[in-house]
Design an enzyme around this catalytic site. Structure first.
Site, short mmCIF file in Angstrom:
data_model
loop_
_atom_site.label_atom_id
_atom_site.label_comp_id
_atom_site.label_asym_id
_atom_site.label_seq_id
_atom_site.Cartn_x
_atom_site.Cartn_y
_atom_site.Cartn_z
N GLU A 1 0.24 5.63 6.91
CA GLU A 1 0.25 7.10 6.83
C GLU A 1 -0.99 7.71 7.50
O GLU A 1 -1.47 8.77 7.10
CB GLU A 1 0.36 7.59 5.38
N GLY A 2 -1.50 7.03 8.52
CA GLY A 2 -2.72 7.48 9.18
C GLY A 2 -3.90 6.74 8.57
O GLY A 2 -4.17 6.87 7.37
#
Length: 583
Positions: free
Chosen positions: A434-435
């Site tokens: 998610e980053g």
């Protein structure tokens, strides 16, 4: 291995005393008409039972067996299907979903606590429903009414699942380079062709269908659009049709989360439907991405809580050595030793403050969604500010907590039978997906802090320091310790904001340290808030525990903010000075 026990008293304390959930909900009609504190407590208690009795018993066996991939089909470990049916039938997938489409409509500040229980009990299992909830949120925010009506009820009920398909081998964090194509059709649909990697819950045998949210490019366009692509087509009456050209190429063989299917997904002329505007797919997808960022932060939090319980129980049971103040020779449990206590206190203090961060972020999400006017606008700013911190700080500290808890076990922590090593492996990915946390930190300092010339940060700091000034049950020196860190934080923020143009690498080079400095300072505020409010609790042992932990945090951990601020203030020259070819 002792069964997981949700920390219900701590959770209820945050809701009722620290963040005053009842008053917040009363001011939001959409929530007030369906929820009071008695109902919230009942939901928490049922969630605790479900995770203790159904999910947690599958945690180790799921890790041992893992997901298998046979003849193109993904098969989850034994017991997962029955557990998922129980979970879905209880309405847990749609806990915070819109009641108009079959959700329960519960506030996020309650939802984050239920999510924590799930991640504490069984990381792999909880990821399946987390991706479904995020996909439903994105569809609800951006899709047409027809798509909402067709897909949301089945997602909220858990009959279908959701997945987020972004990454490709040549396009990780930089999605501009994706190659998946979407070709318009005469009926208004699109043919989607391409491959995606690292797709959590891309396929499984738990649900009848998987609804993929896929990023793709339209012909002759450099923009990115978002498409809803079901694994199995959906007929006009809502029933399932035929296979839709969505297949699994393989599953990833991972360090941890072995019971969670991470898939290579292939789309071969799959029929899909545009969500939102063409070439605005990233903006739409970020609705789901930000949901998952908070959820993954809570994964780190849940793992920390589970690790603490395991280490605490072991420290009370393991006989080794003698207490330093013992007057006679004897064998004592390792809980008497200073270093073991240091580790347990650190994990507990960071975890409880992390839970406060999760609830605070949930509260701001509720206000941003349901409030109006200035309250809504301020909450939206706080959501933007807190979301990258929740993702990065909770997962970084979550891994720290699992490793420190493993250390409490000594040699027994390195073998599989105790279970603690699984938590280390399962939690490690949370800092990456998610980053990565470096990207979260850059988003925080670049967009959320300096991007609006410190307005949101100043607003939050002013609000928190004003509240601190009114605390009358904590020591003045402790208040000053936290206030001085907030002052130093703002001074450093001004330093970065004033120098970012002349030193273009400064933001990237100092981002992680600035986020960590903010996290440790914010946790100082949380601990004084918890110490202040603990005096209202009748359970004197509970109050005493909060006082001891607050004292430990202020004395032993708050100063970490100083280190990280010093790193930022040292600038970027020593980081950027060495030529790349010398690495």
């Amino acid at each position: 291995m002792n069964p997981y026990q949700a920390p219900l008293q701590d959770m209820q304390f945050l809701l009722t005393q620290v963040f005053d959930a009842p008053s917040t909900w009363e001011q939001l009609p959409a929530i007030a008409e369906m929820l009071d504190m008695d109902t919230a407590n009942a939901i928490l208690e049922e969630g605790a039972k479900l995770n203790r009795d159904v999910m947690h018993p599958l945690n180790r066996s799921g890790d041992e067996q893992g997901v298998s991939f046979v003849d193109g089909k993904v098969i989850t470990p034994d017991g997962f299907k029955a557990a998922y049916d129980t979970f879905a039938q209880g309405g847990w997938v749609g806990l915070c979903g819109d009641p108009e489409f079959g959700g329960m409509g519960m506030p996020k500040m309650l939802g984050v606590l239920v999510d924590e229980m799930g991640y504490s009990a069984n990381n792999s299992f909880t990821l399946y429903s987390s991706l479904t909830a995020g996909a439903a949120l994105c569809i609800h925010a951006h899709a047409s009414d027809e798509l909402k009506t067709t897909y949301l009820p089945h997602l909220y009920s858990g009959i279908w699942a959701g997945a987020m398909d972004m990454t490709e081998p040549q396009a990780g964090s930089d999605l501009r380079n994706i190659r998946t194509k979407a070709v318009p059709q005469e009926d208004g649909s699109y043919q989607i062709t391409g491959s995606k990697i690292f797709i959590t819950g891309g396929d499984q045998d738990l649900t009848e269908n998987v609804i993929h949210l896929v990023l793709a490019k339209l012909p002759d366009s450099n923009g990115i659009s978002l498409f809803l692509v079901p694994k199995i087509t959906v007929n006009a009456d809502g029933g399932l049709g035929e296979a839709n050209g969505v297949t699994v190429g393989s599953i990833e063989h991972k360090m941890g989360l072995k019971a969670s299917a991470t898939c290579v997904m292939n789309f071969d002329n799959a029929r899909g439907f545009l969500i939102g505007e063409a070439n605005r797919g990233l903006a739409c997808m970020f609705t789901m991405m930000n949901y998952e960022r908070l959820a993954i932060g809570i994964q780190g939090l849940g793992s920390a809580q589970a690790a603490y319980q395991m280490a605490r129980d072991y420290a009370n049971e393991r006989i080794q050595g003698t207490a330093a103040d013992a007057s006679e020779k004897r064998n004592d449990p390792i809980i008497v030793h200073g270093d073991v206590r240091r580790m347990l206190l650190t994990v507990n203090a960071m975890t409880q403050a992390g839970r406060a961060l999760a609830v605070m972020t949930g509260k701001q999400l509720d206000l941003a969604k349901y409030a109006t006017g200035d309250i809504q606008q301020k909450a939206a700013k706080y959501v933007g500010l807190l979301t990258p911190v929740a993702k990065a700080f909770l997962t970084d500290r979550g891994l720290d907590a699992t490793i420190m808890s493993q250390q409490v076990f000594g040699g027994h922590g390195y073998i599989r039978e105790t279970g603690i090593e699984q938590l280390v492996r399962d939690t490690r990915i949370a800092q990456i997906y998610e980053g990565t946390n470096g990207i979260q930190a850059l988003d925080f300092i670049g967009r959320k802090v300096t991007g609006d010339d410190l307005h949101a940060l100043s607003l939050l700091v002013d609000e928190l320091t004003a509240e601190l000034a009114n605390f009358d049950k904590v020591k003045a020196a402790d208040k000053q310790a936290v206030l001085s860190r907030f002052d130093a934080l703002m001074q450093t923020a001004h330093f970065v904001n004033d120098n970012k143009a002349q030193h273009p690498a400064l933001l990237n080079a100092s981002a992680v340290d600035f986020l960590d400095a903010f996290g440790y300072t914010l946790y100082g505020y949380f601990w004084l808030a918890m110490a202040q409010q603990s005096h209202k609790v009748e359970d004197k042992n509970f109050t005493a525990t909060k006082q001891y932990l607050a004292d430990f945090y202020i004395t032993k951990l708050l100063h970490k903010a100083d280190y990280h601020l010093a790193q930022v203030n040292a600038g970027d020259s020593s980081i950027m000075g060495m030529p790349a070819e010398l690495f």
